[in-house]
Structures are given as structure tokens and as C-alpha cells.
Scaffold this motif. Structure first.
Motif, mmCIF file in Angstrom:
data_model
loop_
_atom_site.group_PDB
_atom_site.id
_atom_site.type_symbol
_atom_site.label_atom_id
_atom_site.label_comp_id
_atom_site.label_asym_id
_atom_site.label_seq_id
_atom_site.Cartn_x
_atom_site.Cartn_y
_atom_site.Cartn_z
ATOM 1 N N HIS A 14 0.833 -1.203 0.000
ATOM 2 C CA HIS A 14 0.000 0.000 0.000
ATOM 3 C C HIS A 14 0.869 1.255 0.000
ATOM 4 O O HIS A 14 0.597 2.208 -0.723
ATOM 5 C CB HIS A 14 -0.936 -0.002 1.210
ATOM 6 C CG HIS A 14 -1.948 1.084 1.148
ATOM 7 N ND1 HIS A 14 -3.017 1.048 0.282
ATOM 8 C CD2 HIS A 14 -2.043 2.259 1.806
ATOM 9 C CE1 HIS A 14 -3.725 2.150 0.422
ATOM 10 N NE2 HIS A 14 -3.148 2.900 1.351
ATOM 11 N N ARG A 33 -7.474 -2.700 -0.912
ATOM 12 C CA ARG A 33 -6.337 -3.118 -0.088
ATOM 13 C C ARG A 33 -6.402 -2.415 1.273
ATOM 14 O O ARG A 33 -6.158 -3.017 2.308
ATOM 15 C CB ARG A 33 -5.027 -2.800 -0.804
ATOM 16 C CG ARG A 33 -3.796 -3.236 -0.041
ATOM 17 C CD ARG A 33 -2.492 -3.006 -0.800
ATOM 18 N NE ARG A 33 -2.438 -1.695 -1.400
ATOM 19 C CZ ARG A 33 -2.405 -1.463 -2.714
ATOM 20 N NH1 ARG A 33 -2.421 -2.464 -3.571
ATOM 21 N NH2 ARG A 33 -2.355 -0.230 -3.168
ATOM 22 N N TYR A 45 -6.710 0.092 -4.924
ATOM 23 C CA TYR A 45 -6.026 0.824 -3.852
ATOM 24 C C TYR A 45 -6.845 0.811 -2.565
ATOM 25 O O TYR A 45 -6.351 0.467 -1.496
ATOM 26 C CB TYR A 45 -5.777 2.255 -4.315
ATOM 27 C CG TYR A 45 -5.011 3.122 -3.346
ATOM 28 C CD1 TYR A 45 -3.630 3.206 -3.421
ATOM 29 C CD2 TYR A 45 -5.667 3.864 -2.375
ATOM 30 C CE1 TYR A 45 -2.907 4.020 -2.544
ATOM 31 C CE2 TYR A 45 -4.964 4.679 -1.496
ATOM 32 C CZ TYR A 45 -3.582 4.748 -1.585
ATOM 33 O OH TYR A 45 -2.892 5.555 -0.716
#
Length: 104
Positions: A12, A81, A78
Motif C-alpha cells: 500500500h 487493499r 487501492y
């Protein structure tokens, strides 16, 4: 401490911020900061979260669930996650709380 949390967190942090709809940009970036702060706290505290942070993570996951349908593929990846990180922290906290209760 969960290797999965550490692996997801590293991925991340290396990911580029995706484009998101202007009307939800502020809220999404706040969620990113808040969840990221909880992950950083968890890692620095040796794999523990206090109940207020767990409650915050639950609210953040609900907010992400509400905002995700309006996102495009890169942003979905994105923020999914990020939601997975929040979920793993919540689950890890439940397990450590249960161990604390049963370990007495």
C-alpha cells in the motif's frame, strides 16, 4: 504480528495514489490517513490496537463500502487493499482480545 498485514502495508505504501471522483476525494484521503495511522500504530505497538482504534477502523470500513461503488478500477484496487488492512487489524484485535479473556 501478522505477516499478511505487513505485506499489504508495504504494498500500500508503495502504490501510487489513484485518481478518484472530486466529490469524494477529501473523504477518501482522510480514510487513507486514518487507516494508515492505525496500521502504523499497530506495527509500532508490537501488534496491538486499543478498542477506540478498532471502533474507528470499523467506521472507516463502512465508509469505504459506501464510497467504493463510485470508483474506477485503479482506485478500487487501492482502497480495497486499505479495507483489507482495516479488516485484518479488526480480526487480529478480536483474536488477541479473546486470548486475553481465555488466558486469565
Amino acid at each position: 504480528m501478522s505477516d499478511e498485514i505487513l505485506t499489504l502495508w508495504r504494498a500500500h505504501r508503495q502504490a501510487e495514489l489513484p485518481d478518484v471522483p472530486r466529490e469524494s476525494k477529501g473523504e477518501l484521503w482522510v480514510l487513507d490517513e486514518v487507516i494508515g495511522g492505525c496500521v502504523a500504530f499497530y506495527l509500532s505497538a508490537g501488534g496491538a490496537l486499543d478498542p477506540p482504534r478498532v471502533a474507528i477502523l470499523k467506521e472507516c470500513r463502512a465508509d469505504l463500502g459506501r464510497l467504493m461503488p463510485d470508483l474506477e478500477e485503479a482506485a478500487v484496487s487501492y482502497f480495497s487493499r486499505l479495507g483489507m488492512l482495516a479488516g485484518l487489524l479488526i480480526e487480529t484485535s478480536k483474536k488477541s482480545g479473546e486470548q486475553g479473556i481465555h488466558g486469565r
